[in-house]
Design an enzyme around this catalytic site. Structure first.
Site, PDB file in Angstrom:
ATOM      1  N   LYS A  76       0.840  -1.197   0.000  1.00 19.81           N
ATOM      2  CA  LYS A  76       0.000   0.000   0.000  1.00 19.81           C
ATOM      3  C   LYS A  76       0.877   1.249   0.000  1.00 19.81           C
ATOM      4  O   LYS A  76       1.578   1.533   0.972  1.00 19.81           O
ATOM      5  CB  LYS A  76      -0.885   0.044   1.250  1.00 19.81           C
ATOM      6  CG  LYS A  76      -1.969   1.089   1.100  1.00 19.81           C
ATOM      7  CD  LYS A  76      -2.515   1.567   2.428  1.00 19.81           C
ATOM      8  CE  LYS A  76      -1.764   2.750   2.983  1.00 19.81           C
ATOM      9  NZ  LYS A  76      -1.856   3.973   2.191  1.00 19.81           N
ATOM     10  N   GLU A 105       9.747   0.984  10.804  1.00 22.41           N
ATOM     11  CA  GLU A 105      10.721   2.077  10.648  1.00 22.41           C
ATOM     12  C   GLU A 105       9.951   3.352  10.933  1.00 22.41           C
ATOM     13  O   GLU A 105       9.092   3.751  10.147  1.00 22.41           O
ATOM     14  CB  GLU A 105      11.289   2.127   9.224  1.00 22.41           C
ATOM     15  CG  GLU A 105      12.073   0.903   8.805  1.00 22.41           C
ATOM     16  CD  GLU A 105      13.371   0.704   9.538  1.00 22.41           C
ATOM     17  OE1 GLU A 105      13.757   1.572  10.348  1.00 22.41           O
ATOM     18  OE2 GLU A 105      13.995  -0.337   9.325  1.00 22.41           O
ATOM     19  N   CYS A 144      13.275  10.505   7.837  1.00 23.96           N
ATOM     20  CA  CYS A 144      13.350  10.002   9.216  1.00 23.96           C
ATOM     21  C   CYS A 144      14.777  10.061   9.735  1.00 23.96           C
ATOM     22  O   CYS A 144      14.988  10.072  10.939  1.00 23.96           O
ATOM     23  CB  CYS A 144      12.772   8.595   9.298  1.00 23.96           C
ATOM     24  SG  CYS A 144      13.349   7.523   7.993  1.00 23.96           S
ATOM     25  N   GLU A 166       9.832  15.486  16.249  1.00 22.87           N
ATOM     26  CA  GLU A 166      10.199  15.396  14.839  1.00 22.87           C
ATOM     27  C   GLU A 166       9.418  16.460  14.060  1.00 22.87           C
ATOM     28  O   GLU A 166       8.195  16.474  14.080  1.00 22.87           O
ATOM     29  CB  GLU A 166       9.839  13.998  14.323  1.00 22.87           C
ATOM     30  CG  GLU A 166      10.261  13.759  12.888  1.00 22.87           C
ATOM     31  CD  GLU A 166      10.045  12.311  12.450  1.00 22.87           C
ATOM     32  OE1 GLU A 166       8.972  11.750  12.737  1.00 22.87           O
ATOM     33  OE2 GLU A 166      10.959  11.762  11.803  1.00 22.87           O
TER      34      GLU A 166
HETATM   35  P1  NDP Z   1       1.423   7.875   8.799  1.00 23.52           P
HETATM   36  O1  NDP Z   1       2.155   7.099   9.819  1.00 23.52           O
HETATM   37  O2  NDP Z   1       0.020   8.235   9.048  1.00 23.52           O
HETATM   38  O3  NDP Z   1       1.424   7.106   7.387  1.00 23.52           O
HETATM   39  C1  NDP Z   1       2.346   6.115   6.987  1.00 23.52           C
HETATM   40  C2  NDP Z   1       1.627   5.034   6.191  1.00 23.52           C
HETATM   41  O4  NDP Z   1       0.719   4.346   7.060  1.00 23.52           O
HETATM   42  C3  NDP Z   1       0.764   5.569   5.052  1.00 23.52           C
HETATM   43  O5  NDP Z   1       0.778   4.657   3.963  1.00 23.52           O
HETATM   44  C4  NDP Z   1      -0.607   5.612   5.683  1.00 23.52           C
HETATM   45  O6  NDP Z   1      -1.639   5.601   4.736  1.00 23.52           O
HETATM   46  C5  NDP Z   1      -0.592   4.363   6.504  1.00 23.52           C
HETATM   47  N1  NDP Z   1      -1.578   4.344   7.582  1.00 23.52           N
HETATM   48  C6  NDP Z   1      -2.176   5.386   8.198  1.00 23.52           C
HETATM   49  N2  NDP Z   1      -3.038   4.952   9.137  1.00 23.52           N
HETATM   50  C7  NDP Z   1      -2.987   3.604   9.119  1.00 23.52           C
HETATM   51  C8  NDP Z   1      -3.633   2.580   9.850  1.00 23.52           C
HETATM   52  N3  NDP Z   1      -4.508   2.870  10.801  1.00 23.52           N
HETATM   53  N4  NDP Z   1      -3.356   1.288   9.569  1.00 23.52           N
HETATM   54  C9  NDP Z   1      -2.449   0.983   8.616  1.00 23.52           C
HETATM   55  N5  NDP Z   1      -1.814   1.904   7.878  1.00 23.52           N
HETATM   56  C10 NDP Z   1      -2.063   3.202   8.130  1.00 23.52           C
HETATM   57  O7  NDP Z   1       2.256   9.147   8.498  1.00 23.52           O
HETATM   58  P2  NDP Z   1       1.721  10.521   7.867  1.00 23.52           P
HETATM   59  O8  NDP Z   1       1.798  10.396   6.422  1.00 23.52           O
HETATM   60  O9  NDP Z   1       0.397  10.935   8.421  1.00 23.52           O
HETATM   61  O10 NDP Z   1       2.798  11.531   8.421  1.00 23.52           O
HETATM   62  C11 NDP Z   1       2.658  12.086   9.727  1.00 23.52           C
HETATM   63  C12 NDP Z   1       3.999  12.285  10.357  1.00 23.52           C
HETATM   64  O11 NDP Z   1       4.637  11.034  10.530  1.00 23.52           O
HETATM   65  C13 NDP Z   1       4.994  13.094   9.565  1.00 23.52           C
HETATM   66  O12 NDP Z   1       4.803  14.464   9.697  1.00 23.52           O
HETATM   67  C14 NDP Z   1       6.278  12.607  10.139  1.00 23.52           C
HETATM   68  O13 NDP Z   1       6.557  13.274  11.348  1.00 23.52           O
HETATM   69  C15 NDP Z   1       6.022  11.158  10.409  1.00 23.52           C
HETATM   70  N6  NDP Z   1       6.477  10.289   9.309  1.00 23.52           N
HETATM   71  C16 NDP Z   1       7.624   9.604   9.460  1.00 23.52           C
HETATM   72  C17 NDP Z   1       8.108   8.828   8.429  1.00 23.52           C
HETATM   73  C18 NDP Z   1       9.355   8.083   8.563  1.00 23.52           C
HETATM   74  O14 NDP Z   1       9.960   7.736   7.555  1.00 23.52           O
HETATM   75  N7  NDP Z   1       9.778   7.771   9.746  1.00 23.52           N
HETATM   76  C19 NDP Z   1       7.402   8.722   7.159  1.00 23.52           C
HETATM   77  C20 NDP Z   1       6.180   9.454   7.103  1.00 23.52           C
HETATM   78  C21 NDP Z   1       5.751  10.201   8.159  1.00 23.52           C
HETATM   79  P3  NDP Z   1      -2.245   6.961   4.124  1.00 23.52           P
HETATM   80  O15 NDP Z   1      -1.138   7.907   3.982  1.00 23.52           O
HETATM   81  O16 NDP Z   1      -2.793   6.544   2.826  1.00 23.52           O
HETATM   82  O17 NDP Z   1      -3.289   7.360   5.096  1.00 23.52           O
END
Ligand code: NDP
Length: 456
Positions: A154, A229, A263, A359
């Site tokens: 996904k 991660e 990250c 972060e």
């Molecule tokens: P999320 O953790 O919400 O999203 C990461 C992935 O998880 C996306 O594909 C998202 O889908 C999916 N997801 C969301 N909710 C669920 C759930 N309940 N069950 C399973 N999968 C789910 O990150 P965000 O995109 O909202 O970003 C928010 C913050 O997170 C950022 O500002 C940053 O601080 C941090 N972040 C850190 C990352 C890293 O590499 N460590 C990467 C991204 C974000 P969808 O987006 O389609 O809702």
């Protein structure tokens, strides 16, 4: 099923409309991936290896197309996007060496022979965030496929385009559709089904610590395997004996790469007090020199943030912060449409300040002084995270002492490099669980089976 309009973050123009899959379609795809397991795991090792190499070759032939798609759909600089598409190819090539090397062991026992097998764990659900859509997808699907698992993936709702294209390229390479399937949709729908559906035996999740923690808790109900991660608040520690010019010249690229949406961003710079002022003087021109422009331009060093929402989140740490934040200096960002935010250096008043602790996931770096080595290590470790970090010193002994002292999964000395596909990557503490890439990743897609054969 609903649709989602992908927006070019540099122009705010629509790029493409994507159909979001619902829970029913997701479950059907998971069921097909499950049914495909016996056939995929019994593909002869050399043939599975050949298929992965072919997939790598097809990706290689489309690097420029994938990179251009990432520039438009995610605002990545073209230089970064080319590296990212090339990384998918390289990770596929690296793990194409695995099917023929998934060795078991033969352990001495009385009355027979004892053998171990590395069995594929089953259907793997890869959940990808928006910050590095291509590499993070590849780090999940390449070792999983090599280990004999089938994969449902996904992409993030905001950035599905390159993952969808990689799914098409896999088909072109001869990987059956039920063996690797890309399923665009919402995390709360498609991602949730990966976590809840018992046919998915392992989740590879990259994203926020908040969602990752919830995913792990739900997966625990089924004792479903997880690799996580998550976030980071990594320290860039600069000692007085370092090559200060080099440390200052490179510090912006250690945090502002991908507009700080990384990250591994070294978003806290710790500087030995005796050289604190000198370092800031050297840092200012380096920050102002970061080329923030149309990410499709070959010389672009930083593009826009991913979305208006992300820009609001970043502003909440600086101009819209509840507590006052002292901005030391900033770089520039283009005017007009696009989710731009300038590279920004702030000076926290205390280690309790939100900008020092949380972060930001944007181009904001905080700088604080430290007295000595012990305080540097203590400050670096004063965080719930532990993903990466850098140490700048000419003293080899100190470099090693500090590297051993910092609670973090990926450290670099006199460099900001974090990721090589053949070395392990992952976090301590709330930055994650398990390791991706390198030789260790395969183990998390296999179960060890022990078989005793009586000979007496
Ligand atoms: P999320 O953790 O919400 O999203 C990461 C992935 O998880 C996306 O594909 C998202 O889908 C999916 N997801 C969301 N909710 C669920 C759930 N309940 N069950 C399973 N999968 C789910 O990150 P965000 O995109 O909202 O970003 C928010 C913050 O997170 C950022 O500002 C940053 O601080 C941090 N972040 C850190 C990352 C890293 O590499 N460590 C990467 C991204 C974000 P969808 O987006 O389609 O809702």
């Amino acid at each position: 099923m609903s649709t989602y309009r992908v927006i070019d973050p540099a122009t705010e123009q629509g790029v493409a409309t994507v159909t979001q899959l619902d829970a029913e379609v997701t479950d059907a795809a998971i069921a097909r991936a499950h049914a495909a397991l016996p056939a995929w795991r019994s593909v002869a090792p050399a043939d599975r290896a050949r298929l992965l190499r072919r997939f790598a070759d097809v990706v290689d032939a489309h690097v420029e197309e994938l990179a251009r798609l990432e520039v438009r759909g995610a605002g990545h600089t073209i230089g970064n996007a080319r590296w990212e598409a090339g990384n998918v190819r390289d990770v596929l090539t690296y793990y194409s060496g695995a099917p023929e090397r998934l060795f078991g062991r033969q352990i001495p026992v009385a009355g027979g022979i004892d053998l171990t097998f590395a069995e594929p764990v089953g259907v793997v659900g890869v959940i990808v965030p928006w910050n590095f859509p291509m590499p993070i997808a590849g780090w999940g699907f390449a070792p999983a496929l090599a280990a004999g698992c089938t994969v449902v993936l996904k992409p993030a709702e905001l950035t599905p385009l390159t993952a969808i294209r990689l799914g098409e390229l896999a088909l072109e390479a001869g990987i059956p559709p039920e063996v690797f399937r890309v399923l665009p949709g919402k995390g709360s729908v498609v991602g949730q089904r990966f976590v809840a559906n018992p046919l998915v035996r392992k989740i590879v999740f990259t994203g926020s610590t908040e969602v990752g923690t919830r995913v792990a808790a739900q997966a625990a109900e089924q004792v479903k395997r997880v690799t996580l991660e998550l976030g980071g608040k990594s320290a860039n520690i600069v000692f007085a004996d370092a090559d200060l010019e080099q440390a200052a010249a490179t510090a912006p690229y250690g945090v502002f790469d991908n507009a700080g949406q990384d990250c591994c961003a070294r978003s806290r710079i710790l500087v030995e007090a005796s050289v604190y002022d000198t370092f800031l003087e050297l840092l200012e021109p380096a920050v102002k020199g970061v080329k923030v422009t149309d990410p499709g331009q070959d010389d672009a060093e930083m593009g826009p943030l991913i979305s208006a929402g992300q820009r609001t989140a970043v502003r909440s740490f600086v101009e819209d912060a509840v507590e006052p934040v002292d901005v030391a200096f900033r770089g520039e960002a283009p005017p007009g449409p696009g989710f731009w935010y300038p590279p920004t250096v702030v000076l926290p008043r205390a280690a309790t300040d939100r900008v020092w602790r949380e972060e930001v996931f944007g181009p904001v770096v905080a700088v604080m002084p430290f007295r000595d080595e012990a305080e540097a290590v203590a400050m670096a470790n004063d965080t719930e995270y532990g993903l990466s970090g850098s140490i700048w010193t000419r003293d080899v002994g100190r470099a090693l002492r500090v590297a051993r002292g910092v609670e973090s999964g990926n450290l670099s000395v006199n460099s900001h490099s974090s990721v090589r596909y053949w070395t392990p990557f992952g976090g301590f503490k709330r930055s994650g669980l398990g390791r991706e890439l390198g030789p260790d990743a395969l183990a998390s897609f296999t179960e060890v089976k022990n078989v005793f054969i009586a000979t007496d």
